[in-house]
Design a protein around this motif. Structure first.
Motif, PDB file in Angstrom:
ATOM      1  N   GLY A 155      38.232  34.108  37.906  1.00 41.58           N
ATOM      2  CA  GLY A 155      38.738  34.410  36.958  1.00 41.58           C
ATOM      3  C   GLY A 155      38.793  35.179  35.643  1.00 41.58           C
ATOM      4  O   GLY A 155      37.539  34.861  34.913  1.00 41.58           O
ATOM      5  N   GLY A 183      37.381  34.053  30.639  1.00 40.37           N
ATOM      6  CA  GLY A 183      37.023  34.395  31.982  1.00 40.37           C
ATOM      7  C   GLY A 183      35.560  35.437  31.444  1.00 40.37           C
ATOM      8  O   GLY A 183      34.381  34.926  31.954  1.00 40.37           O
ATOM      9  N   ASP A 234      37.942  37.508  40.606  1.00 38.01           N
ATOM     10  CA  ASP A 234      39.447  37.185  40.425  1.00 38.01           C
ATOM     11  C   ASP A 234      40.520  37.615  41.645  1.00 38.01           C
ATOM     12  O   ASP A 234      40.542  38.704  42.241  1.00 38.01           O
ATOM     13  CB  ASP A 234      39.984  37.632  38.999  1.00 38.01           C
ATOM     14  CG  ASP A 234      41.551  37.580  38.873  1.00 38.01           C
ATOM     15  OD1 ASP A 234      41.512  37.361  36.936  1.00 38.01           O
ATOM     16  OD2 ASP A 234      42.565  37.773  38.933  1.00 38.01           O
ATOM     17  N   SER A 235      42.133  36.890  42.068  1.00 41.63           N
ATOM     18  CA  SER A 235      42.574  37.669  42.832  1.00 41.63           C
ATOM     19  C   SER A 235      43.213  38.705  42.701  1.00 41.63           C
ATOM     20  O   SER A 235      44.229  39.243  43.365  1.00 41.63           O
ATOM     21  CB  SER A 235      43.452  36.088  43.192  1.00 41.63           C
ATOM     22  OG  SER A 235      43.960  35.935  41.904  1.00 41.63           O
ATOM     23  N   VAL A 287      34.501  27.748  36.788  1.00 42.80           N
ATOM     24  CA  VAL A 287      35.984  28.512  36.976  1.00 42.80           C
ATOM     25  C   VAL A 287      37.081  28.335  35.938  1.00 42.80           C
ATOM     26  O   VAL A 287      37.353  27.322  35.168  1.00 42.80           O
ATOM     27  CB  VAL A 287      36.942  27.156  38.973  1.00 42.80           C
ATOM     28  CG1 VAL A 287      38.708  27.085  38.135  1.00 42.80           C
ATOM     29  CG2 VAL A 287      36.008  27.447  39.664  1.00 42.80           C
ATOM     30  N   SER A 338      40.168  29.338  35.853  1.00 43.40           N
ATOM     31  CA  SER A 338      41.545  29.735  35.073  1.00 43.40           C
ATOM     32  C   SER A 338      42.157  28.291  35.243  1.00 43.40           C
ATOM     33  O   SER A 338      41.637  27.232  35.073  1.00 43.40           O
ATOM     34  CB  SER A 338      41.391  30.395  37.506  1.00 43.40           C
ATOM     35  OG  SER A 338      42.777  29.989  37.671  1.00 43.40           O
ATOM     36  N   GLY A 383      45.747  28.350  39.398  1.00 44.86           N
ATOM     37  CA  GLY A 383      44.808  29.137  40.608  1.00 44.86           C
ATOM     38  C   GLY A 383      43.316  28.799  40.275  1.00 44.86           C
ATOM     39  O   GLY A 383      42.988  29.794  41.769  1.00 44.86           O
ATOM     40  N   ALA A 384      42.941  28.049  39.962  1.00 47.39           N
ATOM     41  CA  ALA A 384      41.348  27.215  40.550  1.00 47.39           C
ATOM     42  C   ALA A 384      42.141  26.609  42.303  1.00 47.39           C
ATOM     43  O   ALA A 384      40.842  26.899  42.546  1.00 47.39           O
ATOM     44  CB  ALA A 384      41.264  26.387  39.469  1.00 47.39           C
ATOM     45  N   ALA A 415      41.804  29.483  44.430  1.00 48.44           N
ATOM     46  CA  ALA A 415      40.461  30.572  44.184  1.00 48.44           C
ATOM     47  C   ALA A 415      39.461  29.545  44.902  1.00 48.44           C
ATOM     48  O   ALA A 415      38.680  30.387  45.941  1.00 48.44           O
ATOM     49  CB  ALA A 415      39.770  30.619  42.681  1.00 48.44           C
TER      50      ALA A 415
END
Length: 87
Positions: free
Chosen positions: A9, A14, A34-35, A72, A74, A78-79, A82
């Protein structure tokens, strides 16, 4: 021996974690994930992190970098996306 840390993140929080980890002698930043490819591509310029340590896929980061701890940073949804939970 430093604890090897990956940060997942790369939003504001982050990035704060990246700064904290980099500033502490007890830790070594080994990966940033990060995505969002845009967030990852901005990071090396914003915080001098080698591009080889920046990833859009957590599994790839964990395969390539030995990591002792994972932060993490996020939102909950999101977590969940991920962090791998199975094979």
């Amino acid at each position: 021996m430093a604890i090897r840390v990956a940060v997942v993140g790369l939003g504001q929080r982050g990035q704060q974690w990246v700064r904290e980890v980099r500033g502490a002698q007890a830790y070594e930043l080994v990966a940033c994930v990060d995505s969002d490819p845009a967030a990852v591509s901005r990071l090396p310029g914003d915080l001098p992190i080698g591009a080889a340590r920046c990833y859009t896929d957590l599994r790839e980061a964990l395969d390539r970098q030995r990591c002792d701890a994972l932060i993490v940073a996020s939102f909950a949804g999101g977590a969940r996306r991920a962090v791998p939970t199975g094979s």
